[in-house]
Design an enzyme around this catalytic site. Structure first.
Site, PDB file in Angstrom:
ATOM      1  N   GLY A 358       3.451 -20.706   3.979  1.00  0.00           N
ATOM      2  CA  GLY A 358       4.758 -20.138   3.655  1.00  0.00           C
ATOM      3  C   GLY A 358       5.624 -21.007   2.766  1.00  0.00           C
ATOM      4  O   GLY A 358       6.843 -20.816   2.724  1.00  0.00           O
ATOM      5  N   PHE A 361       7.241 -18.881  -0.150  1.00  0.00           N
ATOM      6  CA  PHE A 361       8.247 -17.983   0.414  1.00  0.00           C
ATOM      7  C   PHE A 361       9.504 -18.768   0.773  1.00  0.00           C
ATOM      8  O   PHE A 361      10.630 -18.354   0.477  1.00  0.00           O
ATOM      9  CB  PHE A 361       7.684 -17.286   1.649  1.00  0.00           C
ATOM     10  CG  PHE A 361       8.668 -16.389   2.337  1.00  0.00           C
ATOM     11  CD1 PHE A 361       8.863 -15.096   1.907  1.00  0.00           C
ATOM     12  CD2 PHE A 361       9.407 -16.848   3.409  1.00  0.00           C
ATOM     13  CE1 PHE A 361       9.781 -14.271   2.525  1.00  0.00           C
ATOM     14  CE2 PHE A 361      10.319 -16.037   4.051  1.00  0.00           C
ATOM     15  CZ  PHE A 361      10.506 -14.739   3.606  1.00  0.00           C
ATOM     16  N   THR A 437       1.405 -28.164  -2.908  1.00  0.00           N
ATOM     17  CA  THR A 437       0.920 -28.701  -1.634  1.00  0.00           C
ATOM     18  C   THR A 437       1.365 -30.146  -1.442  1.00  0.00           C
ATOM     19  O   THR A 437       1.706 -30.541  -0.331  1.00  0.00           O
ATOM     20  CB  THR A 437      -0.610 -28.629  -1.559  1.00  0.00           C
ATOM     21  OG1 THR A 437      -1.163 -29.318  -2.687  1.00  0.00           O
ATOM     22  CG2 THR A 437      -1.090 -27.188  -1.544  1.00  0.00           C
ATOM     23  N   ARG A 443       0.038 -38.518  -4.360  1.00  0.00           N
ATOM     24  CA  ARG A 443       0.802 -37.534  -5.133  1.00  0.00           C
ATOM     25  C   ARG A 443       2.300 -37.715  -4.893  1.00  0.00           C
ATOM     26  O   ARG A 443       3.100 -37.702  -5.836  1.00  0.00           O
ATOM     27  CB  ARG A 443       0.367 -36.121  -4.730  1.00  0.00           C
ATOM     28  CG  ARG A 443       1.311 -35.012  -5.207  1.00  0.00           C
ATOM     29  CD  ARG A 443       1.272 -34.767  -6.694  1.00  0.00           C
ATOM     30  NE  ARG A 443       0.010 -34.208  -7.084  1.00  0.00           N
ATOM     31  CZ  ARG A 443      -0.291 -32.893  -7.008  1.00  0.00           C
ATOM     32  NH1 ARG A 443       0.584 -32.041  -6.539  1.00  0.00           N
ATOM     33  NH2 ARG A 443      -1.473 -32.468  -7.395  1.00  0.00           N
ATOM     34  N   ARG A 561      29.495   1.105   2.635  1.00  0.00           N
ATOM     35  CA  ARG A 561      30.948   1.060   2.637  1.00  0.00           C
ATOM     36  C   ARG A 561      31.474   2.027   3.694  1.00  0.00           C
ATOM     37  O   ARG A 561      30.774   2.934   4.148  1.00  0.00           O
ATOM     38  CB  ARG A 561      31.502   1.452   1.271  1.00  0.00           C
ATOM     39  CG  ARG A 561      31.272   0.418   0.190  1.00  0.00           C
ATOM     40  CD  ARG A 561      31.750   0.921  -1.166  1.00  0.00           C
ATOM     41  NE  ARG A 561      33.192   1.081  -1.221  1.00  0.00           N
ATOM     42  CZ  ARG A 561      33.853   1.594  -2.262  1.00  0.00           C
ATOM     43  NH1 ARG A 561      33.165   1.990  -3.340  1.00  0.00           N
ATOM     44  NH2 ARG A 561      35.160   1.713  -2.256  1.00  0.00           N
ATOM     45  N   HIS A 562      32.706   1.825   4.081  1.00  0.00           N
ATOM     46  CA  HIS A 562      33.376   2.761   4.977  1.00  0.00           C
ATOM     47  C   HIS A 562      33.473   4.133   4.322  1.00  0.00           C
ATOM     48  O   HIS A 562      33.337   4.274   3.097  1.00  0.00           O
ATOM     49  CB  HIS A 562      34.779   2.242   5.299  1.00  0.00           C
ATOM     50  CG  HIS A 562      35.589   1.938   4.054  1.00  0.00           C
ATOM     51  ND1 HIS A 562      36.213   2.907   3.299  1.00  0.00           N
ATOM     52  CD2 HIS A 562      35.821   0.767   3.422  1.00  0.00           C
ATOM     53  CE1 HIS A 562      36.809   2.356   2.269  1.00  0.00           C
ATOM     54  NE2 HIS A 562      36.587   1.042   2.311  1.00  0.00           N
ATOM     55  N   ASN A 568      41.648   4.951  -1.033  1.00  0.00           N
ATOM     56  CA  ASN A 568      40.709   5.359  -2.081  1.00  0.00           C
ATOM     57  C   ASN A 568      41.221   6.598  -2.801  1.00  0.00           C
ATOM     58  O   ASN A 568      41.135   6.696  -4.032  1.00  0.00           O
ATOM     59  CB  ASN A 568      39.332   5.656  -1.494  1.00  0.00           C
ATOM     60  CG  ASN A 568      38.623   4.428  -0.976  1.00  0.00           C
ATOM     61  OD1 ASN A 568      37.949   4.475   0.047  1.00  0.00           O
ATOM     62  ND2 ASN A 568      38.772   3.299  -1.661  1.00  0.00           N
ATOM     63  N   GLU A 634      37.924  -6.800   3.533  1.00  0.00           N
ATOM     64  CA  GLU A 634      37.931  -6.675   2.079  1.00  0.00           C
ATOM     65  C   GLU A 634      38.607  -7.881   1.437  1.00  0.00           C
ATOM     66  O   GLU A 634      39.399  -8.588   2.068  1.00  0.00           O
ATOM     67  CB  GLU A 634      38.662  -5.376   1.686  1.00  0.00           C
ATOM     68  CG  GLU A 634      38.775  -5.103   0.188  1.00  0.00           C
ATOM     69  CD  GLU A 634      37.422  -4.995  -0.521  1.00  0.00           C
ATOM     70  OE1 GLU A 634      36.693  -6.012  -0.553  1.00  0.00           O
ATOM     71  OE2 GLU A 634      37.108  -3.915  -1.060  1.00  0.00           O
ATOM     72  N   TYR A 645      45.577  -0.439 -10.140  1.00  0.00           N
ATOM     73  CA  TYR A 645      45.319  -1.338 -11.262  1.00  0.00           C
ATOM     74  C   TYR A 645      46.250  -1.022 -12.440  1.00  0.00           C
ATOM     75  O   TYR A 645      46.627  -1.925 -13.199  1.00  0.00           O
ATOM     76  CB  TYR A 645      43.855  -1.248 -11.686  1.00  0.00           C
ATOM     77  CG  TYR A 645      42.924  -1.934 -10.720  1.00  0.00           C
ATOM     78  CD1 TYR A 645      43.027  -3.303 -10.497  1.00  0.00           C
ATOM     79  CD2 TYR A 645      41.971  -1.228 -10.013  1.00  0.00           C
ATOM     80  CE1 TYR A 645      42.193  -3.945  -9.599  1.00  0.00           C
ATOM     81  CE2 TYR A 645      41.120  -1.853  -9.111  1.00  0.00           C
ATOM     82  CZ  TYR A 645      41.243  -3.210  -8.904  1.00  0.00           C
ATOM     83  OH  TYR A 645      40.415  -3.852  -8.004  1.00  0.00           O
ATOM     84  N   SER A 658      44.053 -11.933 -16.899  1.00  0.00           N
ATOM     85  CA  SER A 658      43.272 -13.031 -16.323  1.00  0.00           C
ATOM     86  C   SER A 658      42.106 -12.490 -15.514  1.00  0.00           C
ATOM     87  O   SER A 658      40.986 -13.003 -15.588  1.00  0.00           O
ATOM     88  CB  SER A 658      44.165 -13.902 -15.434  1.00  0.00           C
ATOM     89  OG  SER A 658      45.161 -14.537 -16.201  1.00  0.00           O
ATOM     90  N   HIS A 700      33.253  -3.355   2.969  1.00  0.00           N
ATOM     91  CA  HIS A 700      34.062  -2.967   1.821  1.00  0.00           C
ATOM     92  C   HIS A 700      33.363  -3.354   0.524  1.00  0.00           C
ATOM     93  O   HIS A 700      32.410  -4.133   0.525  1.00  0.00           O
ATOM     94  CB  HIS A 700      35.434  -3.639   1.908  1.00  0.00           C
ATOM     95  CG  HIS A 700      36.097  -3.455   3.233  1.00  0.00           C
ATOM     96  ND1 HIS A 700      36.956  -2.421   3.507  1.00  0.00           N
ATOM     97  CD2 HIS A 700      36.000  -4.177   4.390  1.00  0.00           C
ATOM     98  CE1 HIS A 700      37.373  -2.513   4.756  1.00  0.00           C
ATOM     99  NE2 HIS A 700      36.799  -3.563   5.312  1.00  0.00           N
TER     100      HIS A 700
END
Length: 748
Positions: A358, A361, A437, A443, A561-562, A568, A634, A645, A658, A700
């Protein structure tokens, strides 16, 4: 029919008779004739409610068309419950109907009086009977260790929303749904296409996502050894892009003398993002990159600190070594830069272990975690270098310890990969994951010699003694590894790999030198050991903590999401509004989905934020524990909370611009940035990694973008643009073969 039972035998008490155990109480009411205008509630004394005010009564959650239920845990110092049932009309102006008779007393799990019926007198002296089922079981505190503190502190419901921080519902009977609420078709009919596969998709062999050799030509072959390194492809040309850490040019920040500050004409500093105006630069006045906008302190040259400019002047090796991060990560990076040795500013995690343990992974998972935290991290897989240099058709004899040609060839590609990693670090890279390895001291000594004075090495050794897991990994290797892509006989491939493994076992030498982390039988998630030696510092400590909590147990994580909220609908950000009618419909469809998808998962749980729109969305789900996380709230919009906005653009144009320039680092005034959100989500990620059962996360948009970016290995700079639509479920399947994603669209 009704019952009041208690398990107070010595065996069930776990030695906690009289006060050590908790009481798990389940209250149920059943009546198939009463219309839905009256909903069952319960109220009473501490700790159930804390008030005999009917307006503060707790509702029993609907389990089926006729049955309602409420369950809770009572701490040992409050084991006498004094309560009554009542019926609340849906219309607030109508009076509540309290059950007839004396108060109910539940003491130490034993109910006083008749527990089987609750009688209610309606208008016109009509008597309505409810069958009552009351059950009290003593539970060992060790069984509730993970959530006991939440129960202890939050057993009373929130005074704002009336829901406990942690609730446990019993498994439901058959739940009846209205046709518009149910999912009539199989779940596959609601599946929609997911975005392009992430870098760690289960369809891709993890090593293939590691870095390409710098000496690799566009045609896919190695350049001649005489090719100057300067002419080699840069890491950006390899097609593997790192997260959105600031570029070298962005990292250049001037530390001005307070007595000589000259703001450039026409340019200002954003109070939220923290980007600096280009002051007129004097010779030598350069300092570390510190971005106030992502939570780091601003370094200012003290008048008396004449040596500051010399001590912190960046060089080629450190100019890009600050992570794109906030909070603890940024603070630790500043401390490491100021106080740590130069080589400690770059960290090499060198994997050690036999094949099929592993390593790759683990390397891919650790790379994903560190990138998400904001550290510029790359994964260098020596096997990929070897395949590109020598091809995939190499037999097990190539890996024999007594084959000098094979040893020389493997040493060559290992040295090449290490050179590439160190060169990348000298250009500003922070953490390199060296995946091979590295099974002999010779090594590892070579690698330490190459890294001397350039980076700090920590060996990460993976040991596994479970033959069942090793066998599974071998077969997975034959299925996925490019080494066996041309082998048509699967069993022949297995035999060849076993021969390769035997060659490594003959020469294997466990790590005993330097700084190291040993993971022993950790991959199953059933315990194991982790040993550390000579590990110190913030980042190595975080790596150890992450590795302790990871495992390969397959389980799904559902992100959604809710349901649509009233904010909204209005287009405002932040807030704590209720859900709309459309959101209520989604809540019922989501409950139906969870019931079908997780019907055989007894240990699944539901996680929500503390905001009521997520709790209302989860309210229809029964049969699973529900846990509130403040970390899942949120993003905090600060003074912009409740604005659209468009209103921000009109009233706060500088903030609007910004945010538009850098959504990742932009911090709302008195609020948060996306990088802040990532930092508070780290405990959530660690717990999701640790969980062995499915988890449904109802949260959220900004929060889910950050969580999804972790699992999909998306660059930080892309997080603010990740699509996270309403009324859609993202299923992340985690397991030994990586991360698989499905999406379900339940409604528009």
């Amino acid at each position: 029919m009704g019952s009041a039972t208690s398990k107070n035998s010595e065996e069930d008490d776990d030695g906690s008779n009289g006060g050590g155990g908790q009481l798990f109480v389940s209250l149920k009411m059943e009546n198939s004739k009463v219309e839905g205008e009256l909903t069952p509630h319960v109220y009473g004394s501490l700790p159930l409610i804390g008030s005999w005010d009917p307006s503060k009564a707790l509702p029993l959650l609907r389990e089926s068309a006729s049955m309602s239920e409420l369950s809770f845990v009572v701490p040992p110092d409050h084991e006498t419950l004094d309560f009554k049932f009542l019926l609340k009309p849906k219309h607030r102006n109508a009076p509540c109907i309290v059950e007839e008779g004396q108060n109910r007393l539940l003491t130490g799990g034993s109910l006083q009086g008749d527990a089987r019926l609750a009688l209610f007198r309606l208008e016109g002296d009509v008597i309505v009977e409810f069958r009552v089922f009351i059950k009290a079981d003593r539970v060992s505190p060790f069984d509730l260790a993970a959530s006991w503190r939440a129960y202890r502190e939050n057993i009373q419901p929130s005074t704002i929303r009336g829901t406990p921080d942690v609730t446990i519902n019993s498994h439901p009977a058959a739940v009846e749904h209205c046709p518009s609420e149910s999912l009539e078709l199989d779940l596959e009919h609601y599946e929609v296409p997911a975005p392009a596969p992430s870098a760690n998709s289960y369809l891709v062999y993890a090593a293939d996502n590691a870095e390409n050799p710098r000496s690799l030509s566009a045609s896919g072959s190695f350049r001649n050894d005489s090719t100057p390194k300067a002419a080699s492809n840069s890491s950006e040309d390899s097609g593997v892009r790192v997260d959105g850490s600031p570029s070298t040019k962005e990292m250049k920040v001037i530390v001005p003398d307070p007595s000589n500050i000259y703001p450039a004409s026409g340019e200002t500093e954003s109070k939220s993002v923290g980007t600096l105006s280009p002051f007129l630069q004097k010779d030598g006045q350069r300092g570390l990159f510190v971005d106030r906008g992502v939570g780091s302190p601003r370094l200012v040259k003290s008048v008396s600190a004449s040596s500051f400019l010399v001590d912190t002047k960046p060089d080629v090796q450190t100019k890009n070594s600050m992570p794109a991060a906030a909070g603890a990560v940024a603070a630790a990076a500043v401390a490491d830069q100021m106080l740590g040795p130069k080589e400690d500013r770059h960290l090499a995690i060198v994997l050690v272990g036999l094949p099929a343990r592993g390593k790759t992974f683990t390397a891919a998972k650790l790379t994903r975690y560190l990138r998400w935290l904001g550290h510029d991290t790359k994964h260098f897989n020596v096997g990929k270098y070897r395949r590109l240099k020598h091809g995939v058709n190499v037999s097990a004899d190539f890996f024999r310890g007594d084959n000098p040609e094979g040893v020389e060839a493997r040493t060559e590609v290992a040295a090449l990969a290490m050179e590439d990693m160190i060169a990348w670090m000298q250009e500003g890279g922070q953490v390199g994951i060296f995946d091979a390895t590295n099974s002999t001291r010779v090594r590892r000594n070579m690698l330490m010699k190459m890294a001397e004075g350039k980076c700090k090495i920590i060996f990460l050794e993976t040991l596994c003694n479970d033959e069942r897991i090793i066998e599974r990994n071998i077969r997975l290797k034959i299925q996925q590894s490019p080494d066996y892509s041309e082998e048509m006989d699967f069993e022949a491939g297995v035999r060849d790999f076993r021969d390769r493994l035997a060659n490594y076992e003959r020469v294997y030498e466990p790590v005993e030198e330097g700084s190291y982390i040993k993971m022993i039988d950790m991959v199953s998630g059933n315990g194991g050991q982790i040993q550390v030696n000579n590990i110190s510092g913030y980042l190595p400590g975080r790596i150890v903590f992450f590795l302790v909590n990871t495992h390969l147990t397959p389980r799904p994580i559902l992100l959604t999401r809710h349901g649509e909220s009233m904010d909204n609908v209005r287009g405002t950000i932040g807030g704590d509004s209720v859900i709309s009618e459309s959101g209520k419909l989604y809540a019922k469809k989501l409950a139906n989905f969870v019931e079908k998808r997780l019907k055989s998962e007894k240990a699944a749980s539901i996680w929500t934020s503390t905001l009521q729109r997520t709790n209302l969305t989860a309210s229809s789900i029964v049969g699973f524990p529900k846990v509130q996380w403040r970390a899942l709230d949120e993003i905090n919009a600060g003074v912009c909370d409740g604005m659209t906005y468009e209103e921000i653009k009109i009233n706060m144009p500088e903030e609007y611009e910004s945010r538009k320039k850098d959504k990742l680092r932009y911090r709302y005034p008195r609020g948060e940035s996306y990088l802040d959100v990532i930092q508070r989500l780290e405990p959530v990620i660690i717990e999701l990694e640790r969980q062995r059962a499915p988890v449904v996360v109802i949260s959220h948009q900004a929060v889910l973008r950050a969580l999804y970016a972790y699992f999909a290995d998306r660059p930080l700079k892309e997080i603010p643009q990740i699509e996270m639509p309403l009324h859609t479920i993202i299923e992340i399947q985690m397991g030994v073969s990586g991360v698989q994603e499905k999406r379900y669209k339940l409604m528009d």
